[in-house]
Enzyme design. Structure first.
Site, mmCIF file in Angstrom:
data_model
loop_
_atom_site.group_PDB
_atom_site.id
_atom_site.type_symbol
_atom_site.label_atom_id
_atom_site.label_comp_id
_atom_site.label_asym_id
_atom_site.label_seq_id
_atom_site.Cartn_x
_atom_site.Cartn_y
_atom_site.Cartn_z
ATOM 1 N N ASP A 83 77.460 39.366 18.415
ATOM 2 C CA ASP A 83 76.861 40.181 19.474
ATOM 3 C C ASP A 83 75.607 40.871 18.950
ATOM 4 O O ASP A 83 75.329 40.876 17.751
ATOM 5 C CB ASP A 83 77.883 41.213 19.976
ATOM 6 C CG ASP A 83 77.539 41.757 21.366
ATOM 7 O OD1 ASP A 83 76.516 41.339 21.948
ATOM 8 O OD2 ASP A 83 78.302 42.611 21.863
ATOM 9 N N LYS A 84 74.880 41.484 19.904
ATOM 10 C CA LYS A 84 73.671 42.237 19.596
ATOM 11 C C LYS A 84 73.765 43.564 20.328
ATOM 12 O O LYS A 84 74.337 43.632 21.427
ATOM 13 C CB LYS A 84 72.467 41.430 20.131
ATOM 14 C CG LYS A 84 71.169 42.100 19.882
ATOM 15 C CD LYS A 84 70.188 42.216 21.044
ATOM 16 C CE LYS A 84 70.607 42.458 22.427
ATOM 17 N NZ LYS A 84 69.620 43.185 23.267
ATOM 18 N N HIS A 85 73.224 44.629 19.739
ATOM 19 C CA HIS A 85 73.111 45.889 20.478
ATOM 20 C C HIS A 85 71.688 46.403 20.349
ATOM 21 O O HIS A 85 71.125 46.418 19.265
ATOM 22 C CB HIS A 85 74.079 46.950 19.924
ATOM 23 C CG HIS A 85 73.941 48.263 20.623
ATOM 24 N ND1 HIS A 85 74.511 48.512 21.854
ATOM 25 C CD2 HIS A 85 73.247 49.378 20.305
ATOM 26 C CE1 HIS A 85 74.196 49.737 22.239
ATOM 27 N NE2 HIS A 85 73.417 50.282 21.320
ATOM 28 N N SER A 86 71.121 46.818 21.482
ATOM 29 C CA SER A 86 69.783 47.414 21.448
ATOM 30 C C SER A 86 69.909 48.893 21.784
ATOM 31 O O SER A 86 70.730 49.281 22.623
ATOM 32 C CB SER A 86 68.903 46.713 22.484
ATOM 33 O OG SER A 86 67.851 47.561 22.868
ATOM 34 N N THR A 123 71.313 46.467 30.900
ATOM 35 C CA THR A 123 71.614 45.049 31.164
ATOM 36 C C THR A 123 72.514 44.874 32.396
ATOM 37 O O THR A 123 72.308 43.975 33.210
ATOM 38 C CB THR A 123 72.282 44.437 29.907
ATOM 39 O OG1 THR A 123 71.332 44.518 28.848
ATOM 40 C CG2 THR A 123 72.695 43.008 30.111
ATOM 41 N N ARG A 171 80.137 65.713 24.759
ATOM 42 C CA ARG A 171 78.830 65.837 24.074
ATOM 43 C C ARG A 171 77.709 66.040 25.081
ATOM 44 O O ARG A 171 76.809 66.851 24.881
ATOM 45 C CB ARG A 171 78.547 64.578 23.249
ATOM 46 C CG ARG A 171 79.345 64.508 21.968
ATOM 47 C CD ARG A 171 79.257 63.110 21.367
ATOM 48 N NE ARG A 171 77.908 62.736 21.028
ATOM 49 C CZ ARG A 171 77.453 61.473 21.034
ATOM 50 N NH1 ARG A 171 78.245 60.467 21.353
ATOM 51 N NH2 ARG A 171 76.211 61.215 20.716
ATOM 52 N N SER A 186 79.798 56.343 18.421
ATOM 53 C CA SER A 186 79.894 56.055 19.850
ATOM 54 C C SER A 186 79.487 54.613 20.157
ATOM 55 O O SER A 186 80.214 53.862 20.807
ATOM 56 C CB SER A 186 79.009 57.054 20.611
ATOM 57 O OG SER A 186 78.914 56.703 21.950
ATOM 58 N N LYS A 190 82.518 50.985 20.603
ATOM 59 C CA LYS A 190 82.601 50.065 21.747
ATOM 60 C C LYS A 190 82.309 48.626 21.317
ATOM 61 O O LYS A 190 82.974 47.686 21.739
ATOM 62 C CB LYS A 190 81.609 50.497 22.834
ATOM 63 C CG LYS A 190 82.061 51.760 23.553
ATOM 64 C CD LYS A 190 80.988 52.353 24.425
ATOM 65 C CE LYS A 190 79.940 53.049 23.631
ATOM 66 N NZ LYS A 190 79.144 54.056 24.304
ATOM 67 N N LYS A 191 81.298 48.462 20.478
ATOM 68 C CA LYS A 191 80.931 47.104 20.038
ATOM 69 C C LYS A 191 82.049 46.497 19.184
ATOM 70 O O LYS A 191 82.384 45.331 19.336
ATOM 71 C CB LYS A 191 79.624 47.150 19.240
ATOM 72 C CG LYS A 191 78.389 47.260 20.125
ATOM 73 C CD LYS A 191 78.100 45.935 20.830
ATOM 74 C CE LYS A 191 77.142 46.103 21.992
ATOM 75 N NZ LYS A 191 76.993 44.896 22.816
HETATM 76 N N1 URA Z 1 74.666 55.199 23.526
HETATM 77 C C1 URA Z 1 75.994 55.385 23.313
HETATM 78 O O1 URA Z 1 76.813 54.546 23.675
HETATM 79 N N2 URA Z 1 76.404 56.512 22.686
HETATM 80 C C2 URA Z 1 75.538 57.469 22.241
HETATM 81 O O2 URA Z 1 75.973 58.428 21.651
HETATM 82 C C3 URA Z 1 74.158 57.263 22.470
HETATM 83 C C4 URA Z 1 73.750 56.112 23.113
#
Ligand code: URA
Length: 443
Positions: A83-86, A123, A171, A186, A190-191
């Site tokens: 996977d990729k996260h931006s 996305t 937060r 955070s 999830k990833k």
């Molecule tokens: N995106 C997230 O999922 N968590 C954060 O804390 C900031 C950006």
């Protein structure tokens, strides 16, 4: 009987002392059982905000948040899960192109994506522009799509990293979002819950990004790369330039159209092409699908030129409820704005710089992004034909084309775009890939 006391744990962080990874886990586990109260979560977030966490505690926080809900298992697949996260930008439709390319090269991409955040696009909102496409399919359909087609791009399911949902909401309400340890845990919880073998992080930097400077981006990129590797997922990061939109489109249906044109070979923005290639190379290397960057480059080129990546995208859209002929006739399906107009600059000259954040805000003003979390968005609006830095603007070449729901919003968006574009001498060209961050074994 457990001797863990949340207030003592918080006091340790408050006093700048080192916390034990096991205590971090007890604290996060206590959120689900009710042993830890909302007041204690907010005190924890503020203590971390001021004193931060050492690397082992950051890894423990990420892992405990990942394990607070379902962690997907893909052991039935016969290839690597990648996977990729931006970190978010403008005209960043890389995911739409990258997922089918990786699938065409033998990887599997169960991509859990988000909606627009602040001035940046999301996305999921781009996929919601496709009539019928479900960004929240049931688990069986999601798994089948990944298994049969090689990729599925969907939203966060109900029980994926629920501790993050709870902590993130607190937060947001307690001015504790902007902390590297908390952002890292955070994003990665999830990833990592998606059950990955490899990950690449695209940390955006510049006027359209959350990280404005290279030093800020470097701190976040290093934290993300180190923690993801510490949690057992092979991960690298690229810091990429966001001082101008990545694609020449910004909005939802317009970015979807831009990605379809890319996949079908009708039009490929050069900066988007370069970033997509570089991210795909990292993923193919992590997944051991290639032995080097040259082999990766030729595999990616083949996936695009053969039409295989486009075919995979079309199959994913159909399987998740979208039209079967989206790639053949996108204009028949994607929503179209009633007003489409060129925006010309007031003077001729070269685009010397762009306040990219303003383009994202102009999309929101058009109705293509949210002012409040529950706002309905208009998928048809946005910009295309956005001029990159260095373009010569004159009476024949506009800055961009606006897609708007009415003449008044078109006019306001045009005013914002003219103000965002600085016109002057031709600037020196800059590199789009600013830095590569790899895991350092010694950390
Ligand atoms: N995106 C997230 O999922 N968590 C954060 O804390 C900031 C950006």
């Amino acid at each position: 009987m457990s001797t863990f006391l949340p207030q003592e744990f918080i006091a340790t962080i408050r006093d700048g002392k080192t916390v034990a990874p096991g205590d971090v886990k007890s604290f996060i586990d206590g959120i689900a059982t009710g042993a830890v109260s909302d007041a204690q979560i907010s005190a924890f977030a503020m203590a971390v905000f001021f004193n931060d966490l050492a690397a082992p505690a950051k890894v423990a926080l990420t892992e405990a948040m990942r394990d607070s809900g379902d962690v997907l298992n893909w052991s039935d697949l016969d290839g690597p899960v990648l996977d990729k996260h931006s970190t978010g930008g403008i005209g960043d439709n890389v995911s739409l192109i990258l997922a089918p390319i990786i699938a065409a090269c033998g990887g599997f991409v169960p991509m859990i994506s988000g909606r627009g955040l602040g001035h940046t696009g999301g996305t999921l909102d781009k996929f919601d522009a496709i009539p019928g496409y479900s960004t929240s399919p049931d688990n069986a359909l999601f798994r089948n799509c990944v298994k049969q087609i090689g990729c599925a791009i969907i939203g966060q399911t109900g029980n994926l990293a629920p501790a993050d949902k709870k902590i993130y909401a607190i937060r947001s309400a307690t001015a504790t979002v902007e902390n590297t340890s908390l952002i890292t845990a955070s994003i990665l919880s999830k990833k990592l819950a998606a059950g990955l073998d490899g990950l690449v992080l695209d940390v955006k930097c510049g006027s359209g990004a959350f990280m404005q400077t290279v030093s800020q981006a470097r701190i976040l990129a290093n934290s993300l790369v180190d923690v993801a590797n510490g949690a057992g997922v092979k991960t690298s990061g690229l810091i990429t330039d966001m001082n101008q939109p990545l694609a020449s489109a910004a909005g939802n249906a317009v970015e979807m159209q831009n990605a379809i044109d890319f996949l079908t070979g009708k039009h490929r923005d050069s900066r988007l092409l370069e970033v997509t290639f570089k991210l795909c190379i990292e993923m193919l290397l992590h997944g051991k699908l290639v032995t080097g960057a040259d082999e990766a480059r030729s595999k990616i080129t083949k996936a695009l030129q053969s039409g295989r990546a486009a075919e995979i995208f079309a199959h994913m859209v159909k399987m998740l409820g979208g039209p079967a002929d989206l790639l053949d006739a996108p204009q028949k399906h994607l929503p179209k704005a009633p007003v489409i107009k060129d925006i010309f600059a007031e003077t001729s000259g070269h685009v010397s710089s762009i306040d990219t954040r303003q383009i994202g805000l102009a999309v929101i003003v058009l109705g293509g992004g949210r002012k409040r979390p529950d706002d309905q968005i208009d998928y048809s609006v946005g910009f295309d034909q956005l001029a990159p830095i260095g373009t010569k603007l004159d009476i024949n070449r506009p800055i961009a084309r606006v897609h708007a729901r009415d003449a008044t919003s078109a006019q306001e968006a045009a005013r914002m775009i003219r103000a965002a574009y600085n016109i002057g001498d031709q600037p020196d060209s800059t590199n789009i890939i600013i830095e590569r961050i790899d895991f350092k074994e010694s950390q």
